[in-house]
Write an enzyme that holds these catalytic residues in place. Structure first.
Site, short mmCIF file in Angstrom:
data_model
loop_
_atom_site.label_atom_id
_atom_site.label_comp_id
_atom_site.label_asym_id
_atom_site.label_seq_id
_atom_site.Cartn_x
_atom_site.Cartn_y
_atom_site.Cartn_z
CE1 TYR A 106 -3.81 -2.14 -0.06
CE2 TYR A 106 -3.34 -2.78 2.21
CZ TYR A 106 -4.08 -2.92 1.04
OH TYR A 106 -5.08 -3.86 0.99
CD GLU A 113 -16.14 -12.53 12.30
OE1 GLU A 113 -16.76 -12.41 11.23
OE2 GLU A 113 -15.21 -11.76 12.63
NE ARG A 154 -25.63 -6.42 26.35
CZ ARG A 154 -25.92 -5.27 25.77
NH1 ARG A 154 -26.19 -4.21 26.50
NH2 ARG A 154 -25.96 -5.17 24.45
CB THR A 173 -28.51 -21.91 12.74
OG1 THR A 173 -29.88 -21.89 12.32
CG2 THR A 173 -27.82 -23.13 12.15
N GLY A 176 -18.60 -4.09 21.66
CA GLY A 176 -18.95 -3.04 20.72
C GLY A 176 -17.76 -2.18 20.35
CD GLU A 216 -19.75 1.27 12.91
OE1 GLU A 216 -18.74 0.91 13.54
OE2 GLU A 216 -20.74 1.81 13.44
CE LYS A 223 -35.95 -16.94 8.51
NZ LYS A 223 -36.28 -16.17 9.75
CG HIS A 268 -23.69 -30.19 -6.09
ND1 HIS A 268 -24.32 -30.96 -5.16
CD2 HIS A 268 -23.37 -29.02 -5.47
CE1 HIS A 268 -24.39 -30.31 -4.01
NE2 HIS A 268 -23.83 -29.13 -4.17
#
Length: 398
Positions: free
Chosen positions: A46, A128, A145, A160, A216, A264, A349, A396
């Site tokens: 960069y 994650e 919470r 899920t 957060g 974000e 969904k 497939h």
């Protein structure tokens, strides 16, 4: 780190395909330093690209002097266009001993793998990192919470993901609120986290060697001296207010990215920056250039990964009315797991509206969904309907 965790999972699956893998070990420090070298190379690329394009790069903390002047270190720079893209930083809870924990930035500074980890927070960053820690061998507990995780996403993803993480052995402390963190030097698990549980008579506590705050993020505005540009204002969450063209209330001052506070995500900031540059310097052809913030695809690199674009079911009901939407959903086992004793779910969904059943929301979770979403993103940005999805032949057999 996500890829490393995924490779470990694949090695565990190998025996179910008749593949014998000799005893393997994982070296956290090796992966950490290899990753650091990769990031260093990227930063160098960069920087060289900036030099190649004759872009002057100044390293320092910037603050406003006026609406056309910026001070960096001891120098003042004057410009007719100033873009505020200072990003954000993790929030640390205001509790006793919080400085003994780490945040998502300091996660990348860990030289050795923690044995026992508490992840406080159940948004996408917490989920994650909890998945990575666990897949690489740490004992992980997630503190949330409520009864749910990933509450800003559709319930098919959160529910899920929660069930699968529990099946994998990740523990959850629901309806919990961290109260204090105490360090005991010399102990194998030196951090004692105490928390309250809604409805419980007394607080609970447990020992860890890593406590990660993932509650957060907040925008980086404190050092900007925005008082010197009164027309640049903050909203109630502390983000800089700007219109659809990234204009703040001061001519020639713009805001985008995490400090702007809308979607974000790094690719969003890059896309918004490109369109702003086009509008300001691209001539008449790009006079109306701006980023469309609707239907931005987002991926959660959990275990399993998930992807989402458009409205959640609840958002769609609120926008169109419950009678005006229809929901299609499916659950199945990925063929990858046909030979494994456990069957992680794939769930999908579609939320549609109108007589033509235009797709206004798509939410998927399971193996491969992270990469799969990009193609769906193009289709939904183009206004795809349920019939368009049905008319596409599967690639497939199932």
């Amino acid at each position: 780190m996500f890829n490393g965790a995924s490779i470990v999972e694949a090695i565990e699956d190998a025996k179910h395909y008749g593949i014998t893998v000799d005893k393997h070990s994982f070296d956290w420090g090796f992966l950490k330093h290899a990753r650091d070298e990769y990031v260093k190379r990227l930063n160098g690329i960069y920087e060289r690209n900036l030099n190649k394009e004759n872009v002057e790069y100044i390293d320092g903390t910037a603050s406003f002097v006026s609406s056309t002047e910026i001070k960096v270190n001891d120098d003042v720079f004057k410009a007719s266009h100033i873009l505020i893209a200072t990003g954000g930083h993790p929030v640390i809870p205001k509790i006793e001993g919080s400085e003994h924990g780490i945040d998502s930035d300091r996660f990348f500074d860990l030289e050795t793998q923690p044995k026992k980890v508490a992840v406080v927070g159940s948004g996408y960053i917490g989920i994650e990192l909890a998945g990575i820690f666990h897949a690489l061998g740490s004992d992980v507990t997630v503190f949330t919470r409520t009864e749910h995780i990933l509450r800003h996403h559709d319930s098919i993803i959160g529910d899920t993901m929660l069930a699968e993480m529990k099946r994998q052995g990740i523990k959850f402390e629901h309806n919990s609120s961290a109260q204090a963190l105490k360090r005991t030097h010399g102990a194998e698990l030196p951090l004692e986290l105490s928390w309250e549980v809604a409805g419980a008579d007394k607080p609970a506590s447990a020992a860890y060697d890593c406590v990660l705050w993932a509650i957060g993020r907040t925008p980086n505005t404190r050092a900007l001296n925005l008082a010197s540009v009164p027309g640049v204002v903050l909203n109630k969450t502390g983000h800089i207010v700007a219109d659809e063209y990234q204009n703040t209330g001061v001519k020639g001052v713009y805001s985008l990215g995490d400090v702007f506070g809308k979607s974000e995500l790094t690719p969003v900031a890059i896309a918004a920056g490109r369109r702003l540059a086009d509008r300001l310097f691209g001539g008449e052809r790009f006079a109306g250039s701006k980023l469309d913030y609707a239907n931005i695809p987002t991926v959660i690199f959990g275990h399993p990964p998930a992807g989402t674009i458009g409205l959640t079911e609840e958002q769609a009901k609120k926008q169109y009315g419950a009678e005006a939407i229809k929901v299609y959903q499916t659950r199945f086992t990925n063929m990858y797991n046909a030979l494994t004793p456990f069957k992680p779910p794939t769930a999908m969904k579609l939320i549609v509206t109108g007589a033509d059943e235009k797709v206004v929301g798509l939410h998927i979770i399971g193996r491969g969904c992270d990469e799969m979403l990009q193609g769906f993103g193009v289709a939904i940005k183009m206004g795809a309907t349920k019939r368009d999805f049905d008319n596409c032949v599967a690639i497939h057999p199932t």
